[in-house]
Design a protein around this motif. Structure first.
Motif, PDB file in Angstrom:
ATOM      1  N   MET A  61      32.876   6.096 -38.467  1.00  0.00           N
ATOM      2  CA  MET A  61      33.597   4.834 -38.407  1.00  0.00           C
ATOM      3  C   MET A  61      32.595   3.707 -38.629  1.00  0.00           C
ATOM      4  N   ASN A  62      32.876   2.892 -39.641  1.00  0.00           N
ATOM      5  CA  ASN A  62      31.988   1.797 -40.016  1.00  0.00           C
ATOM      6  C   ASN A  62      32.646   0.466 -39.664  1.00  0.00           C
ATOM      7  N   ASN A  63      32.698   0.149 -38.378  1.00  0.00           N
ATOM      8  CA  ASN A  63      33.322  -1.096 -37.912  1.00  0.00           C
ATOM      9  C   ASN A  63      32.461  -2.323 -38.144  1.00  0.00           C
ATOM     10  N   ILE A  64      31.221  -2.123 -38.613  1.00  0.00           N
ATOM     11  CA  ILE A  64      30.310  -3.256 -38.779  1.00  0.00           C
ATOM     12  C   ILE A  64      30.136  -3.622 -40.252  1.00  0.00           C
ATOM     13  N   ASP A  65      30.900  -2.965 -41.108  1.00  0.00           N
ATOM     14  CA  ASP A  65      30.878  -3.245 -42.544  1.00  0.00           C
ATOM     15  C   ASP A  65      29.473  -3.122 -43.143  1.00  0.00           C
ATOM     16  N   LEU A  66      28.743  -2.105 -42.683  1.00  0.00           N
ATOM     17  CA  LEU A  66      27.398  -1.833 -43.170  1.00  0.00           C
ATOM     18  C   LEU A  66      27.477  -1.113 -44.516  1.00  0.00           C
ATOM     19  N   ASP A  67      26.587  -1.449 -45.424  1.00  0.00           N
ATOM     20  CA  ASP A  67      26.515  -0.728 -46.697  1.00  0.00           C
ATOM     21  C   ASP A  67      25.961   0.667 -46.406  1.00  0.00           C
ATOM     22  N   ILE A  68      26.787   1.671 -46.612  1.00  0.00           N
ATOM     23  CA  ILE A  68      26.366   3.046 -46.310  1.00  0.00           C
ATOM     24  C   ILE A  68      26.189   3.874 -47.585  1.00  0.00           C
ATOM     25  N   THR A  69      25.962   3.215 -48.684  1.00  0.00           N
ATOM     26  CA  THR A  69      25.747   3.919 -49.954  1.00  0.00           C
ATOM     27  C   THR A  69      24.633   4.947 -49.828  1.00  0.00           C
ATOM     28  N   GLU A  70      23.539   4.566 -49.179  1.00  0.00           N
ATOM     29  CA  GLU A  70      22.410   5.492 -48.994  1.00  0.00           C
ATOM     30  C   GLU A  70      22.851   6.726 -48.210  1.00  0.00           C
ATOM     31  N   PHE A  71      23.621   6.518 -47.138  1.00  0.00           N
ATOM     32  CA  PHE A  71      24.121   7.629 -46.328  1.00  0.00           C
ATOM     33  C   PHE A  71      24.953   8.578 -47.179  1.00  0.00           C
ATOM     34  N   VAL A  72      25.903   8.019 -47.929  1.00  0.00           N
ATOM     35  CA  VAL A  72      26.786   8.827 -48.771  1.00  0.00           C
ATOM     36  C   VAL A  72      25.972   9.621 -49.795  1.00  0.00           C
ATOM     37  N   ASP A  73      25.015   8.970 -50.431  1.00  0.00           N
ATOM     38  CA  ASP A  73      24.173   9.649 -51.419  1.00  0.00           C
ATOM     39  C   ASP A  73      23.400  10.810 -50.800  1.00  0.00           C
ATOM     40  N   ILE A  74      22.861  10.597 -49.601  1.00  0.00           N
ATOM     41  CA  ILE A  74      22.071  11.647 -48.950  1.00  0.00           C
ATOM     42  C   ILE A  74      22.948  12.828 -48.550  1.00  0.00           C
ATOM     43  N   VAL A  75      24.099  12.558 -47.903  1.00  0.00           N
ATOM     44  CA  VAL A  75      24.926  13.683 -47.457  1.00  0.00           C
ATOM     45  C   VAL A  75      25.483  14.466 -48.644  1.00  0.00           C
ATOM     46  N   LYS A  76      25.795  13.782 -49.723  1.00  0.00           N
ATOM     47  CA  LYS A  76      26.260  14.498 -50.921  1.00  0.00           C
ATOM     48  C   LYS A  76      25.127  15.337 -51.513  1.00  0.00           C
ATOM     49  N   ALA A  77      23.903  14.796 -51.529  1.00  0.00           N
ATOM     50  CA  ALA A  77      22.750  15.548 -52.034  1.00  0.00           C
ATOM     51  C   ALA A  77      22.471  16.773 -51.171  1.00  0.00           C
ATOM     52  N   LEU A  78      22.818  16.701 -49.893  1.00  0.00           N
ATOM     53  CA  LEU A  78      22.643  17.847 -48.993  1.00  0.00           C
ATOM     54  C   LEU A  78      23.724  18.911 -49.197  1.00  0.00           C
ATOM     55  N   GLY A  79      24.751  18.583 -49.977  1.00  0.00           N
ATOM     56  CA  GLY A  79      25.820  19.549 -50.245  1.00  0.00           C
ATOM     57  C   GLY A  79      27.107  19.291 -49.491  1.00  0.00           C
ATOM     58  N   CYS A  80      27.178  18.167 -48.794  1.00  0.00           N
ATOM     59  CA  CYS A  80      28.392  17.819 -48.055  1.00  0.00           C
ATOM     60  C   CYS A  80      29.367  17.109 -48.990  1.00  0.00           C
ATOM     61  N   SER A  81      30.642  17.157 -48.642  1.00  0.00           N
ATOM     62  CA  SER A  81      31.607  16.328 -49.351  1.00  0.00           C
ATOM     63  C   SER A  81      31.956  15.156 -48.442  1.00  0.00           C
ATOM     64  N   TYR A  82      32.393  14.070 -49.059  1.00  0.00           N
ATOM     65  CA  TYR A  82      32.618  12.820 -48.342  1.00  0.00           C
ATOM     66  C   TYR A  82      33.925  12.226 -48.827  1.00  0.00           C
ATOM     67  N   GLU A  83      34.834  11.965 -47.901  1.00  0.00           N
ATOM     68  CA  GLU A  83      36.097  11.318 -48.238  1.00  0.00           C
ATOM     69  C   GLU A  83      36.236  10.068 -47.395  1.00  0.00           C
ATOM     70  N   GLU A  84      36.751   9.007 -48.015  1.00  0.00           N
ATOM     71  CA  GLU A  84      36.843   7.720 -47.351  1.00  0.00           C
ATOM     72  C   GLU A  84      38.296   7.314 -47.158  1.00  0.00           C
ATOM     73  N   PHE A  85      38.568   6.695 -46.033  1.00  0.00           N
ATOM     74  CA  PHE A  85      39.862   6.099 -45.725  1.00  0.00           C
ATOM     75  C   PHE A  85      39.548   4.632 -45.432  1.00  0.00           C
ATOM     76  N   SER A  86      39.278   3.882 -46.509  1.00  0.00           N
ATOM     77  CA  SER A  86      38.697   2.542 -46.400  1.00  0.00           C
ATOM     78  C   SER A  86      39.586   1.562 -45.631  1.00  0.00           C
ATOM     79  N   GLN A  87      40.879   1.760 -45.657  1.00  0.00           N
ATOM     80  CA  GLN A  87      41.791   0.873 -44.934  1.00  0.00           C
ATOM     81  C   GLN A  87      41.433   0.794 -43.448  1.00  0.00           C
ATOM     82  N   TYR A  88      40.875   1.883 -42.908  1.00  0.00           N
ATOM     83  CA  TYR A  88      40.527   1.935 -41.488  1.00  0.00           C
ATOM     84  C   TYR A  88      39.022   2.067 -41.260  1.00  0.00           C
TER      85      TYR A  88
END
Length: 142
Positions: free
Chosen positions: A77-104
């Motif tokens: 949960m990103n309630n602080i509107d932090l840019d998490i592009t780096e996080f997403v890139d790292i977890v995907k590079a580790l082999g994880c999948s990432y889905e976003e529900f941006s409305q919440y």
């Protein structure tokens, strides 16, 4: 594939929806979950589960895991509107999948059993320190 609808218990306005639809494949009399859920606890991608949808509204109220996949689920949960592009890139590079529900400001991460748990924990700790909230409704990595 078919959408299976899970009824959610809403308490004090959370989760913000009463039903979550997830993609599943039929496996005999069971289902195999094909994506990571945002609000359904105790089930992860690729798990095989047994459920009988309600005959009135077609929602699943109860399910039983028949075979665990080894996958883990991490909710962000990103309630602080932090840019998490780096996080997403790292977890995907580790082999994880990432889905976003941006409305919440939510994300659901599928961590397969072969992921490097030390690297994953490191990136989670880094972003937790920055104010991102995480929950671990299914954790099978050791």
């Amino acid at each position: 594939m078919e959408k299976v609808l899970f009824a959610l218990e809403v308490e004090d306005g959370w989760p913000p929806v009463g039903v979550e639809g997830v993609w599943c494949e039929k496996v005999g009399e069971n289902f195999q979950l094909k994506n990571v859920p945002f609000f359904i606890a105790n089930i992860a991608a690729e798990d095989i589960f047994h459920a009988i949808p309600d005959p009135v509204n077609d929602h699943v109220f109860e399910f039983e895991i028949v075979k665990e996949s080894g996958h883990s689920v991490i909710w962000l949960m990103n309630n602080i509107d932090l840019d998490i592009t780096e996080f997403v890139d790292i977890v995907k590079a580790l082999g994880c999948s990432y889905e976003e529900f941006s409305q919440y400001s939510l994300a659901a991460i599928d961590a397969p059993p072969e992921v490097d748990v030390d690297q994953l924990n490191e990136v989670i700790d880094k972003f937790e320190e920055k104010g991102i909230n995480f929950a671990f409704p299914v954790w099978r990595l050791d």
